[in-house]
Design an enzyme around this catalytic site. Structure first.
Site, PDB file in Angstrom:
ATOM      1  N   GLU A 118       0.803  -1.426  -0.028  1.00 20.90           N
ATOM      2  CA  GLU A 118       0.102   0.043   0.095  1.00 20.90           C
ATOM      3  C   GLU A 118       0.888   1.157   0.170  1.00 20.90           C
ATOM      4  OE1 GLU A 118      -1.449  -1.345   3.677  1.00 20.90           O
ATOM      5  OE2 GLU A 118      -2.881  -2.728   2.957  1.00 20.90           O
ATOM      6  N   TYR A 130       7.899   1.422  -7.508  1.00 20.00           N
ATOM      7  CA  TYR A 130       7.179   0.004  -7.567  1.00 20.00           C
ATOM      8  C   TYR A 130       6.884  -0.069  -9.091  1.00 20.00           C
ATOM      9  CZ  TYR A 130       6.951   1.405  -2.436  1.00 20.00           C
ATOM     10  OH  TYR A 130       6.857   1.488  -1.089  1.00 20.00           O
TER      11      TYR A 130
END
Ligand SMILES: CC(C)(COP(=O)(O)OP(=O)(O)OC[C@H]1O[C@@H](n2cnc3c(N)ncnc32)[C@H](O)[C@@H]1OP(=O)(O)O)[C@@H](O)C(=O)NCCC(=O)NCCS
Length: 163
Positions: A118, A130
């Site tokens: 998250e 990411y």
């Protein structure tokens, strides 16, 4: 990259050698100080203590005996979760986060098929990091994180791991 899990030498973008090793309780003072420098809403010290004593992958990146970055990932039931990844602000923009993320993925890969995380929707730097390492968006969690003047959503991301 060497193949040992306990200690491993990584090279940053300029060819400088960095050591990756398991985080120990003796690192927590340094890690906690970096956490406060890097995050607007840092983890409590007790979270680091619990994670280091448990079975999670808690890694530090060390340069000249000084911690410059760390990452923590948990795993179980075929899934892994990246819980935290931080580079000391003085050492950011050297490619260290990319190296560390690749490294922790390689350690977790034998223990899980997917990795989840998250991230604050406002944290574009982390989202880019990411995405570069193969994470894709899977959803949102409304008003998940506190901010200085309210709440903000979490972006949920996942990545397929290859053992
Ligand atoms: C997100 C975070 C981990 C990224 O760390 P980092 O080590 O700076 O990341 P990298 O160096 O791998 O990449 C960041 C940028 O530096 C650039 N970069 C990498 N190597 C570089 C180099 N040698 N010279 C100049 N720039 C470089 C990358 O291309 C990237 O650029 P961009 O932002 O313009 O796309 C760091 O900003 C951080 O700790 N933030 C606070 C904590 C946080 O938000 N963690 C994530 C959520 S838990």
């Amino acid at each position: 990259m060497s193949t040992t899990v306990e200690e491993c030498i990584l090279e940053d973008a300029s060819g400088l050698c960095l050591l990756s090793r398991a985080m120990t309780e003796a690192d927590i003072d340094e890690v906690y100080a970096i956490e406060h420098r890097a995050h607007t809403h840092p983890w409590k010290r007790s979270i680091f203590e619990t994670r280091v004593r448990g079975k999670d992958f808690c890694r530090v990146i060390v340069q000249k005996n000084q911690v410059v970055a760390y990452a923590i990932a948990s795993y179980g039931g075929g899934d892994a979760e990246l819980l935290n990844i931080v580079v000391d602000p003085q050492h950011q923009r050297r490619g260290i986060a990319g190296l560390l993320l690749k490294h922790i993925i390689s350690l977790v890969a034998g223990h899980a098929d997917m990795m989840f995380l998250e991230v604050r929707v406002s944290n574009q730097k982390a989202i880019d990091l990411y995405s570069c390492e193969g994470f894709f968006e899977t959803g949102h969690r409304k008003s998940y994180y506190p901010t200085n003047n309210g709440r903000e959503d979490a972006l949920l991301m996942a990545c397929q791991l290859q053992a």
